[in-house]
Each structure stands twice: as structure tokens, then as C-alpha cells.
Design a protein around this motif. Sequence first.
Motif, PDB file in Angstrom:
ATOM      1  N   SER A  46       0.841  -1.199   0.000  1.00 14.43           N
ATOM      2  CA  SER A  46       0.000   0.000   0.000  1.00 14.43           C
ATOM      3  C   SER A  46       0.877   1.250   0.000  1.00 14.43           C
ATOM      4  O   SER A  46       2.014   1.229   0.465  1.00 14.43           O
ATOM      5  CB  SER A  46      -0.905  -0.003   1.239  1.00 14.43           C
ATOM      6  N   GLU A  47       0.321   2.321  -0.525  1.00 15.80           N
ATOM      7  CA  GLU A  47       1.054   3.586  -0.560  1.00 15.80           C
ATOM      8  C   GLU A  47       0.858   4.298   0.774  1.00 15.80           C
ATOM      9  O   GLU A  47       0.042   5.205   0.907  1.00 15.80           O
ATOM     10  CB  GLU A  47       0.547   4.435  -1.720  1.00 15.80           C
ATOM     11  N   THR A  48       1.602   3.875   1.783  1.00 20.34           N
ATOM     12  CA  THR A  48       1.479   4.476   3.106  1.00 20.34           C
ATOM     13  C   THR A  48       2.290   5.765   3.181  1.00 20.34           C
ATOM     14  O   THR A  48       3.263   5.962   2.445  1.00 20.34           O
ATOM     15  CB  THR A  48       1.973   3.499   4.189  1.00 20.34           C
ATOM     16  N   ALA A  49       1.898   6.626   4.079  1.00 18.72           N
ATOM     17  CA  ALA A  49       2.595   7.897   4.249  1.00 18.72           C
ATOM     18  C   ALA A  49       3.981   7.660   4.837  1.00 18.72           C
ATOM     19  O   ALA A  49       4.190   6.758   5.663  1.00 18.72           O
ATOM     20  CB  ALA A  49       1.775   8.811   5.147  1.00 18.72           C
ATOM     21  N   LEU A  50       4.926   8.491   4.426  1.00 14.04           N
ATOM     22  CA  LEU A  50       6.308   8.366   4.880  1.00 14.04           C
ATOM     23  C   LEU A  50       6.538   9.185   6.148  1.00 14.04           C
ATOM     24  O   LEU A  50       5.884  10.201   6.388  1.00 14.04           O
ATOM     25  CB  LEU A  50       7.267   8.839   3.779  1.00 14.04           C
ATOM     26  N   LYS A  51       7.501   8.721   6.947  1.00 15.30           N
ATOM     27  CA  LYS A  51       7.809   9.394   8.204  1.00 15.30           C
ATOM     28  C   LYS A  51       9.229   9.950   8.225  1.00 15.30           C
ATOM     29  O   LYS A  51       9.460  11.065   8.673  1.00 15.30           O
ATOM     30  CB  LYS A  51       7.618   8.416   9.368  1.00 15.30           C
ATOM     31  N   HIS A  52      10.187   9.169   7.712  1.00 19.80           N
ATOM     32  CA  HIS A  52      11.587   9.554   7.906  1.00 19.80           C
ATOM     33  C   HIS A  52      12.472   8.858   6.888  1.00 19.80           C
ATOM     34  O   HIS A  52      12.206   7.719   6.489  1.00 19.80           O
ATOM     35  CB  HIS A  52      12.024   9.146   9.321  1.00 19.80           C
ATOM     36  N   VAL A  53      13.515   9.553   6.442  1.00 22.18           N
ATOM     37  CA  VAL A  53      14.528   8.953   5.587  1.00 22.18           C
ATOM     38  C   VAL A  53      15.893   9.329   6.141  1.00 22.18           C
ATOM     39  O   VAL A  53      16.056  10.390   6.759  1.00 22.18           O
ATOM     40  CB  VAL A  53      14.389   9.418   4.115  1.00 22.18           C
ATOM     41  N   VAL A 101      11.438   4.999   6.494  1.00 19.90           N
ATOM     42  CA  VAL A 101      10.493   4.572   7.529  1.00 19.90           C
ATOM     43  C   VAL A 101       9.124   5.156   7.210  1.00 19.90           C
ATOM     44  O   VAL A 101       8.991   6.363   6.976  1.00 19.90           O
ATOM     45  CB  VAL A 101      10.948   5.049   8.924  1.00 19.90           C
ATOM     46  N   SER A 102       8.095   4.309   7.166  1.00 22.79           N
ATOM     47  CA  SER A 102       6.736   4.795   6.915  1.00 22.79           C
ATOM     48  C   SER A 102       6.028   5.056   8.238  1.00 22.79           C
ATOM     49  O   SER A 102       6.473   4.607   9.301  1.00 22.79           O
ATOM     50  CB  SER A 102       5.948   3.777   6.090  1.00 22.79           C
TER      51      SER A 102
END
Length: 356
Positions: A142-149, A164-165
Motif C-alpha cells: 500500500s502507498e502508506t505515508a512516509l515518516k523519515h529517511v 520509515v513509513s
Amino acid sequence: MTKPVLDPALANLDTRSRDIFRHMVDSYLRDGEPVGSRSLSRLLPNALSPATIRNVMSDLEHLGLVYAPHISAGRMPTQQGLRFFVDAFMELGDVSEEERRSIDAQIKTSGKSDSLDSMLTEASQLLSGMSRGAGLVLATKSETALKHVEFIQLEKTKALTILVSQNGDVENRVIDLPAGVTASQLNEATNFLNAHIRGRTLVEARNEIARLKEETRTALDTLSQELVDRGMAVWAGAGSDLPIRMIVRGRANLLNDVTEETDFERLKLLFDDLETKEGLMQLLDLTEGGSGVRIFIGSENKLFSLSGSSLVVAPYRDQNSRVVGALGVIGPTRLNYARIVPMVDYTAQVISRMLR
């Protein structure tokens, strides 16, 4: 599990033939060996002579339900016979209280403390251990929202990019670094990306970075800008054409019944086929074709025709009741279907509840 309409010739079998056939399959599923007329005469509740039983077995063979693997051997069910048994005779058991507690505890614990991926991996491992087959889980990406790269330098020319999603999933990729990049430039690229990707899906984040091309040139030096481009490029190409991932645990269990080199090759081909885009999509399509547990025996499905394996599979659903994946057990055709079907069904229900 819905049961299809039976072939009239099979549906009209007399009581004696049905009784002999059912005991024959029960014995085969338990022991994995051909069953002879003398053995059957001891198993049957009504006293029948071996000669009478042999006549019935001959009729069953003519119908394609059983066959003799060797001259003078007993009979074993064919794949058609196993299907007939599953559809006409199988009485599903229930998940034992001990199994129910184990499934609840392991999946719910991993679901609360870890990512979705960890929960699904736990489900695959659990099904493998409880069935002595291979546990299989399919999950749509699923196209989940991203949190951190984040970029972490591994050596002068390599870095690990960590994405990290917001649902806790973590994915890693290794990228090539531009020549001469410094630790401060890695931090600069990380900070820039995190300022613009948080709360966006990967597609949205990629579009946003492309829209900010002029701002990127102003805010970042050349090497930091190249890092941003490479970071987005590696994620853009990470399985973008494969909307499903597969988790399998317990493949070695399938080797327990393998005795010949050709059987090893068939199993290898099975997993090679499963791991293609077409194989994964076909498996998910099979699951979505029914509302509950489905059973595929051997050549009923081309994915399993060469390996002689069976699949018991059920869908799991999200909060909107959409099918978002499937889980099940792969094993030999003589699986203990009566026990495994409710086990797979209950595990799918637990996963579905955790996703709501």
C-alpha cells in the motif's frame, strides 16, 4: 468454504462405495501409504470380505478416484479423488483452544509492538510450525505515508538509505555515493528530504521533490543535491512494478516427503514461479475469487501442477473490508485439510481484526 456441485456420477455413489472410499482416503492422509483390501476390511465398521472390497475399489478406479501405484499394491486417491473427498466428505474440525491462544498471543503481540511486516512474518512462521508445511503470506504494497529517511555511510562509495513509513514499516537500500561526498552533505540531504516527504506517499514525495527543483539548487550544494536525486531514484525503482510481496517460512518442511532429485527440482520451480510478478498476482487473484478459505490440490492450478503440492489459502481484509492480502499453507497433497482449513481461516480473521 463453499462446496461446488459434484459430478452426478460421483454424487450417486452408493453408501458402501462411499464408505470404502472415505476410509481409504482417511488412511492415506494419515499414513501416506496405499491401502489394500485386507487393511480396509479391518477398518470398515461393516464386515465386508476383501473380495467385495476389491470389486468396489476397481469401480472407484474406473471413476478416476483411486489408482494403484504398483502392481499388487493397494490403492491411493488421485488428485480428483482428493478433491471429491474434500468436497463431499471432509468434516472440518475446529481450532483447538491451545492453537487459538497461540495464534492470538503471537500475532497480537507482534502486531502491537512491531511493524505490519513483522506481524505478517510471524503469521507465516506460525502457520508453518502448526501445519508442518510452508507458511505463505501475500501482502499488497500500500502507498502508506512516509515518516523519515536517512543516509548512513557504509564506506567511501556506498551508503545505506533507510525509509520509515508512518505505520512502522522500515525498508533499506544501498546506493552509490557521489565521489567526494562528506558526512555533513549526507546530513544536509537527509534534512532536506525529511522536510518535504513527511506525511506524503512515495509517489507524492517524488513529485514534490521534482517540483522543488529550483529550490533544491538554491538550498543545497551540488553533491547534496545529487544525493537527494539518487535517494529518490532508488526508492522510485524499488519494486514499483511489483505491487505484492510474499513472505514464506518453512520451505524445508516441504522436503520431508521428497525422495527423488526430480521432486527437488519441481519444488524449486514452484518457488521460482511464485516469486514472479505473474505468480504473485495469480495467487492473490485465486484468493479474491472466493469469500473464505480455498483449497487448490495439485494440478488444479498451474502454479502447483509440476510440484504436486496443495495450497490452503484465505484472504485477510482491511478496515474497509477490502482484500489486502492472503495467507495460507503449502504442503503435499495429503495435507490434513480438516485441521489446516480452520487454522488458516482463524489466522486470517485475527490478521483482519488487527488491521481494523
